[in-house]
Motif scaffolding. Structure first.
Motif, PDB file in Angstrom:
ATOM      1  N   ALA A  61       0.810  -1.202   0.000  1.00 21.06           N
ATOM      2  CA  ALA A  61       0.000   0.000   0.000  1.00 21.06           C
ATOM      3  C   ALA A  61       0.847   1.257   0.000  1.00 21.06           C
ATOM      4  CB  ALA A  61      -0.933   0.014   1.192  1.00 21.06           C
ATOM      5  N   SER A  62       2.080   1.168   0.481  1.00 24.07           N
ATOM      6  CA  SER A  62       2.905   2.351   0.547  1.00 24.07           C
ATOM      7  C   SER A  62       3.629   2.635  -0.767  1.00 24.07           C
ATOM      8  CB  SER A  62       3.910   2.217   1.680  1.00 24.07           C
ATOM      9  OG  SER A  62       4.810   1.172   1.399  1.00 24.07           O
ATOM     10  N   VAL A  63       3.630   1.717  -1.704  1.00 24.29           N
ATOM     11  CA  VAL A  63       4.319   1.920  -2.974  1.00 24.29           C
ATOM     12  C   VAL A  63       3.332   2.552  -3.956  1.00 24.29           C
ATOM     13  CG1 VAL A  63       5.471   0.787  -4.894  1.00 24.29           C
ATOM     14  CG2 VAL A  63       5.809  -0.056  -2.569  1.00 24.29           C
ATOM     15  N   LEU A  64       3.692   3.740  -4.421  1.00 26.63           N
ATOM     16  CA  LEU A  64       2.806   4.444  -5.342  1.00 26.63           C
ATOM     17  C   LEU A  64       3.560   4.857  -6.591  1.00 26.63           C
ATOM     18  CD1 LEU A  64       1.002   6.823  -2.843  1.00 26.63           C
ATOM     19  CD2 LEU A  64       0.110   4.724  -3.827  1.00 26.63           C
ATOM     20  N   SER A  65       2.886   4.746  -7.714  1.00 25.87           N
ATOM     21  CA  SER A  65       3.406   5.308  -8.951  1.00 25.87           C
ATOM     22  C   SER A  65       3.126   6.805  -8.902  1.00 25.87           C
ATOM     23  CB  SER A  65       2.684   4.694 -10.142  1.00 25.87           C
ATOM     24  OG  SER A  65       2.918   3.314 -10.208  1.00 25.87           O
ATOM     25  N   ASN A  66       3.806   7.571  -9.729  1.00 21.47           N
ATOM     26  CA  ASN A  66       3.527   8.998  -9.747  1.00 21.47           C
ATOM     27  C   ASN A  66       3.520   9.532 -11.178  1.00 21.47           C
ATOM     28  OD1 ASN A  66       6.408   8.386  -9.267  1.00 21.47           O
ATOM     29  ND2 ASN A  66       6.682  10.578  -9.577  1.00 21.47           N
ATOM     30  N   ASN A  94       7.528   4.724 -12.063  1.00 25.95           N
ATOM     31  CA  ASN A  94       7.740   3.972 -10.825  1.00 25.95           C
ATOM     32  C   ASN A  94       6.685   2.890 -10.623  1.00 25.95           C
ATOM     33  OD1 ASN A  94       9.944   5.641 -10.208  1.00 25.95           O
ATOM     34  ND2 ASN A  94       8.540   7.155  -9.333  1.00 25.95           N
ATOM     35  N   GLY A  95       7.133   1.767 -10.095  1.00 26.17           N
ATOM     36  CA  GLY A  95       6.234   0.648  -9.850  1.00 26.17           C
ATOM     37  C   GLY A  95       5.232   0.977  -8.768  1.00 26.17           C
ATOM     38  N   GLY A  96       4.081   0.360  -8.836  1.00 28.57           N
ATOM     39  CA  GLY A  96       3.029   0.561  -7.851  1.00 28.57           C
ATOM     40  C   GLY A  96       1.719   0.947  -8.510  1.00 28.57           C
ATOM     41  N   GLU A  97       0.816   1.475  -7.703  1.00 29.37           N
ATOM     42  CA  GLU A  97      -0.526   1.840  -8.179  1.00 29.37           C
ATOM     43  C   GLU A  97      -0.713   3.342  -8.143  1.00 29.37           C
ATOM     44  OE1 GLU A  97      -3.540  -0.106  -5.880  1.00 29.37           O
ATOM     45  OE2 GLU A  97      -2.585  -2.056  -6.091  1.00 29.37           O
ATOM     46  N   MET A  98      -1.647   3.820  -8.965  1.00 32.24           N
ATOM     47  CA  MET A  98      -2.004   5.226  -8.966  1.00 32.24           C
ATOM     48  C   MET A  98      -3.473   5.369  -9.321  1.00 32.24           C
ATOM     49  SD  MET A  98      -0.314   8.396 -11.018  1.00 32.24           S
ATOM     50  CE  MET A  98      -1.507   8.787 -12.265  1.00 32.24           C
ATOM     51  N   ASP A  99      -4.187   6.190  -8.564  1.00 29.12           N
ATOM     52  CA  ASP A  99      -5.574   6.515  -8.904  1.00 29.12           C
ATOM     53  C   ASP A  99      -5.563   7.454 -10.093  1.00 29.12           C
ATOM     54  OD1 ASP A  99      -6.821   5.063  -6.911  1.00 29.12           O
ATOM     55  OD2 ASP A  99      -6.795   6.709  -5.487  1.00 29.12           O
ATOM     56  N   VAL A 100      -6.478   7.245 -11.021  1.00 33.27           N
ATOM     57  CA  VAL A 100      -6.610   8.145 -12.175  1.00 33.27           C
ATOM     58  C   VAL A 100      -8.033   8.675 -12.251  1.00 33.27           C
ATOM     59  CG1 VAL A 100      -4.725   7.188 -13.536  1.00 33.27           C
ATOM     60  CG2 VAL A 100      -6.983   6.176 -13.732  1.00 33.27           C
ATOM     61  N   LYS A 101      -8.652   8.802 -11.087  1.00 31.91           N
ATOM     62  CA  LYS A 101     -10.032   9.271 -11.045  1.00 31.91           C
ATOM     63  C   LYS A 101     -10.124  10.718 -11.492  1.00 31.91           C
ATOM     64  CE  LYS A 101     -11.184   6.141  -7.346  1.00 31.91           C
ATOM     65  NZ  LYS A 101     -11.394   5.982  -5.934  1.00 31.91           N
ATOM     66  N   SER A 102     -11.291  11.056 -11.960  1.00 32.17           N
ATOM     67  CA  SER A 102     -11.549  12.403 -12.446  1.00 32.17           C
ATOM     68  C   SER A 102     -11.705  13.373 -11.287  1.00 32.17           C
ATOM     69  CB  SER A 102     -12.827  12.398 -13.265  1.00 32.17           C
ATOM     70  OG  SER A 102     -13.250  13.703 -13.526  1.00 32.17           O
ATOM     71  N   SER A 103     -11.325  14.616 -11.524  1.00 34.16           N
ATOM     72  CA  SER A 103     -11.580  15.648 -10.526  1.00 34.16           C
ATOM     73  C   SER A 103     -13.053  16.050 -10.544  1.00 34.16           C
ATOM     74  CB  SER A 103     -10.695  16.864 -10.796  1.00 34.16           C
ATOM     75  OG  SER A 103     -10.957  17.352 -12.087  1.00 34.16           O
ATOM     76  N   THR A 104     -13.768  15.672 -11.606  1.00 36.44           N
ATOM     77  CA  THR A 104     -15.197  15.931 -11.703  1.00 36.44           C
ATOM     78  C   THR A 104     -15.927  14.825 -10.944  1.00 36.44           C
ATOM     79  OG1 THR A 104     -14.819  16.794 -13.911  1.00 36.44           O
ATOM     80  CG2 THR A 104     -17.101  16.350 -13.296  1.00 36.44           C
ATOM     81  N   ARG A 105     -16.574  15.174  -9.857  1.00 32.24           N
ATOM     82  CA  ARG A 105     -17.231  14.164  -9.019  1.00 32.24           C
ATOM     83  C   ARG A 105     -18.297  13.396  -9.793  1.00 32.24           C
ATOM     84  NH1 ARG A 105     -16.259  14.808  -3.427  1.00 32.24           N
ATOM     85  NH2 ARG A 105     -15.085  16.686  -3.058  1.00 32.24           N
ATOM     86  N   GLY A 106     -18.245  12.088  -9.655  1.00 32.70           N
ATOM     87  CA  GLY A 106     -19.250  11.235 -10.265  1.00 32.70           C
ATOM     88  C   GLY A 106     -19.011  10.912 -11.724  1.00 32.70           C
ATOM     89  N   ILE A 152     -11.846   3.015 -16.222  1.00 34.80           N
ATOM     90  CA  ILE A 152     -10.612   2.924 -15.448  1.00 34.80           C
ATOM     91  C   ILE A 152     -10.722   3.800 -14.191  1.00 34.80           C
ATOM     92  CG2 ILE A 152      -9.532   4.764 -16.799  1.00 34.80           C
ATOM     93  CD1 ILE A 152      -6.817   3.437 -16.268  1.00 34.80           C
ATOM     94  N   ASP A 153     -10.217   3.287 -13.078  1.00 38.26           N
ATOM     95  CA  ASP A 153     -10.093   4.135 -11.878  1.00 38.26           C
ATOM     96  C   ASP A 153      -8.685   4.071 -11.293  1.00 38.26           C
ATOM     97  OD1 ASP A 153     -12.364   1.898 -10.165  1.00 38.26           O
ATOM     98  OD2 ASP A 153     -10.226   1.673 -10.499  1.00 38.26           O
ATOM     99  N   LYS A 154      -7.912   3.018 -11.649  1.00 32.50           N
ATOM    100  CA  LYS A 154      -6.524   2.917 -11.189  1.00 32.50           C
ATOM    101  C   LYS A 154      -5.679   2.299 -12.292  1.00 32.50           C
ATOM    102  CE  LYS A 154      -7.738   1.716  -6.428  1.00 32.50           C
ATOM    103  NZ  LYS A 154      -7.622   0.663  -5.417  1.00 32.50           N
ATOM    104  N   ILE A 155      -4.391   2.516 -12.176  1.00 26.68           N
ATOM    105  CA  ILE A 155      -3.429   1.883 -13.084  1.00 26.68           C
ATOM    106  C   ILE A 155      -2.286   1.374 -12.215  1.00 26.68           C
ATOM    107  CG2 ILE A 155      -2.145   3.987 -13.601  1.00 26.68           C
ATOM    108  CD1 ILE A 155      -2.951   1.870 -16.496  1.00 26.68           C
ATOM    109  N   ARG A 156      -1.668   0.276 -12.626  1.00 31.01           N
ATOM    110  CA  ARG A 156      -0.521  -0.185 -11.839  1.00 31.01           C
ATOM    111  C   ARG A 156       0.598  -0.666 -12.741  1.00 31.01           C
ATOM    112  NH1 ARG A 156      -2.492  -5.325  -8.303  1.00 31.01           N
ATOM    113  NH2 ARG A 156      -3.071  -6.622 -10.034  1.00 31.01           N
ATOM    114  N   ILE A 157       1.811  -0.340 -12.297  1.00 38.30           N
ATOM    115  CA  ILE A 157       3.027  -0.795 -12.949  1.00 38.30           C
ATOM    116  C   ILE A 157       3.600  -1.907 -12.087  1.00 38.30           C
ATOM    117  CG2 ILE A 157       5.370  -0.156 -13.627  1.00 38.30           C
ATOM    118  CD1 ILE A 157       4.341   2.702 -14.048  1.00 38.30           C
ATOM    119  N   LEU A 158       3.828  -3.068 -12.711  1.00 38.14           N
ATOM    120  CA  LEU A 158       4.331  -4.224 -11.969  1.00 38.14           C
ATOM    121  C   LEU A 158       5.833  -4.341 -12.091  1.00 38.14           C
ATOM    122  CD1 LEU A 158       1.529  -6.590 -13.142  1.00 38.14           C
ATOM    123  CD2 LEU A 158       1.722  -5.495 -10.949  1.00 38.14           C
TER     124      LEU A 158
END
Length: 158
Positions: A61-66, A94-106, A152-158
């Motif tokens: 959980a502490s590993v995040l892509s940026n 960088n390896g890990g996960e990143m949220d790619v959610k919209s800034s527009t709610r919903g 899509i809501d997240k992306i991850r680099i393995l």
């Protein structure tokens, strides 16, 4: 260290280690064969108590892509858009996960293209990581059967 451990156990009102230590000494006095076994068990018990005292932190959980500027073809590059809005490219490192959610709610985010660069990649949409086998390095992945893209809501680099 022994003193700190005993003090910590007594402060918590849980002095099992002290009770075990007294029992082990009595057993070792009565039968010398048990001395080395008692020492080994005592060391194991102390290790278990110390391990339990250290708070667990989930490493994954502490590993995040940026997100980074799209200045290299080695980065993961995705093309996404909000429903009925123009597409935008985002580059991720960088390896890990990143949220790619919209800034527009919903608003739903849609993925239309992935260029993996030097990465193996999966995206999260429709409540699961896709594809089940990650997309390989140096691959451009599009969705011809879904011209508007896939959710899509997240992306991850393995």
């Amino acid at each position: 260290m022994h003193h700190r451990l005993t003090e910590r156990a007594q402060l918590s009102g849980f002095d099992v280690l002290g009770q075990y230590r007294r029992f082990a000494k009595r057993l070792a006095k009565e039968n010398p064969v048990f001395r080395s076994a008692t020492t080994a068990v005592l060391v194991s018990a102390m290790a278990a108590v110390l391990t339990a005292a250290i708070p667990a932190t989930p490493a994954a959980a502490s590993v995040l892509s940026n997100e980074v500027p799209c200045t290299s073809s080695d980065y993961l590059r995705i093309t996404i858009h909000v429903t009925d809005a123009p597409s935008e490219d985002r580059c991720i490192a960088n390896g890990g996960e990143m949220d790619v959610k919209s800034s527009t709610r919903g608003a739903d985010m849609w993925l239309t293209r992935i260029s993996t660069g030097k990465n193996r990649v999966q995206w999260h949409g429709d409540k699961k990581w896709q594809p089940s086998t990650p997309i390989g390095k140096r691959t451009v992945f599009t969705f011809p059967n879904h011209p508007g893209g896939v959710r899509i809501d997240k992306i991850r680099i393995l």
